[in-house]
Design an enzyme around this catalytic site. Structure first.
Site, PDB file in Angstrom:
ATOM      1  N   ALA A  71       0.831  -1.211   0.000  1.00  0.00           N
ATOM      2  CA  ALA A  71       0.000   0.000   0.000  1.00  0.00           C
ATOM      3  C   ALA A  71       0.861   1.256   0.000  1.00  0.00           C
ATOM      4  O   ALA A  71       0.564   2.227  -0.697  1.00  0.00           O
ATOM      5  CB  ALA A  71      -0.935  -0.004   1.203  1.00  0.00           C
ATOM      6  N   ASP A  72       1.947   1.228   0.754  1.00  0.00           N
ATOM      7  CA  ASP A  72       2.831   2.394   0.822  1.00  0.00           C
ATOM      8  C   ASP A  72       3.502   2.641  -0.523  1.00  0.00           C
ATOM      9  O   ASP A  72       3.619   3.792  -0.970  1.00  0.00           O
ATOM     10  CB  ASP A  72       3.892   2.170   1.901  1.00  0.00           C
ATOM     11  CG  ASP A  72       3.280   1.916   3.268  1.00  0.00           C
ATOM     12  OD1 ASP A  72       3.220   2.864   4.069  1.00  0.00           O
ATOM     13  OD2 ASP A  72       2.848   0.781   3.521  1.00  0.00           O
TER      14      ASP A  72
END
Length: 361
Positions: A71-72
């Site tokens: 996600a990052d």
């Protein structure tokens, strides 16, 4: 969480009052608005909430979270894209002048959900949410990873009708091309267990190298399932320089991905960020304090090459982040020299588009 800049006394209003051209990217788990904006936003929570985990893995196993900061990293890509759009908007006046910068509201949630495709539309149309299907596709077959004779894995994709039939012919099962159970995508998905077994049996008769040579010769979409080591030593990865060796304090040299993407007129070496030590005996002088708003002393070599001050920069020095306010311009490369009482002099090459004269980097 929201409000981090404000708690540090660096709200967008304060920053833009000092430099109206700043592009400020605010990254939070759930964004600057909405009921969840105050929640802590770890990538794991986002990978679970967006539906990624629920549709990843095998049907008889729990939802699978990625074993990396997915996600990052996806959000970082969207953040970089948003920054470039904002810089282009800032420079779009066409008369050499610049507009003001912008604040970018970037959550971890929306970028990851966006890369999942049309799952929301699928549910709206059918009332069903896409679920875990392992390595298989829910719309085409064969599509899976198959064990080779020497214990490696081969990925094969028959997602197009012509390719699926080509696979059957390649492995000696041309009869399946005429069988109504297997000659349409819907039929192959319905009988996917048998289709997968037929392909698996054929792949298991050859080593990985033999499979790759065989399927490439017959123009079948097949490829290796690599470890990190195998990827590093692949001749295409080496030939394309997809990985480059960079200096590292602990390891001496460390491999990392090359510049992505590759622009035709902006060669990668013009955008490379490199750090190396400058000898203390090199000629230098202190900058006037007016050029260092926080009165941080800067060391400058070849002061006669000075072109123009840059907007305030934050540069990395080991594990430290140090403000800087000046660079020397030469062929589009701005060289910043920094020295503080507890940090040795370092040279930082910050490469920026020459036409922007150091306004971005």
């Amino acid at each position: 969480r929201v409000g981090g800049l404000e708690r540090m006394g660096l709200s967008p209003e304060i920053l833009h009052a000092r430099n109206p051209g700043l592009v400020i990217v605010r990254v939070t788990g759930f964004g600057q608005t909405g009921p969840y904006k105050e929640r802590p936003g770890f990538g794991t929570l986002i990978e679970a909430m967006t539906g990624f985990a629920m549709k990843t893995g095998f049907p008889d196993k729990p939802p699978a979270l990625p074993n990396m900061a997915l996600a990052d990293m996806v959000a970082g890509t969207y953040g970089a894209f948003g920054t470039m759009v904002a810089l282009q908007a800032r420079a779009a006046n066409g008369d050499g002048t610049f507009s003001d910068g912008q604040v970018i509201d970037l959550s971890l949630m929306e970028p990851l959900h966006a890369v999942l495709g049309g799952d929301a539309a699928v549910h709206a149309a059918s009332g069903r949410s896409p679920m875990r299907s392992g390595n298989r596709s829910i719309t085409a077959a064969p599509r899976n990873t198959y064990l080779t004779k020497d214990g490696n894995w081969l990925a094969i994709s028959g997602s197009m009708q012509v390719m699926a039939l080509r696979i059957f012919r390649a492995i000696g099962r041309a009869d399946m091309c005429e069988d109504p159970r297997y000659n349409t995508p819907a039929g192959r998905v319905e009988h996917v267990d048998y289709v997968d077994q037929v392909v698996a049996d054929a792949v298991a008769e050859k080593t990985l190298a033999e499979n790759l040579e065989f399927f490439e010769r017959l123009e079948v979409t097949a490829g290796p399932v690599y470890t990190a080591e195998q990827y590093r030593h692949d001749p295409h990865v080496i030939g394309r320089e997809a990985l480059v060796e960079m200096p590292d304090e602990g390891m001496g040299r460390i491999p990392m991905h090359n510049i992505i993407p590759r622009l035709s007129d902006t060669a990668p070496d013009r955008w490379q960020i490199e750090t190396r030590t400058v000898r203390a005996r090199a000629p230098w002088r202190w900058l006037p304090s007016r050029l260092a708003p926080r009165r941080l002393p800067l060391v400058v070599a070849n002061a006669e090459a000075f072109a123009a001050p840059l907007p305030d920069l934050i540069i990395a020095c080991g594990r430290r982040s140090i403000p800087a306010a000046l660079a020397l311009r030469a062929k589009g490369v701005f060289t910043v020299y920094v020295q503080t009482p507890d940090v040795p002099a370092e040279r930082f090459d910050l490469v920026v588009p020459p036409r922007h004269d150091g306004l971005s980097g």
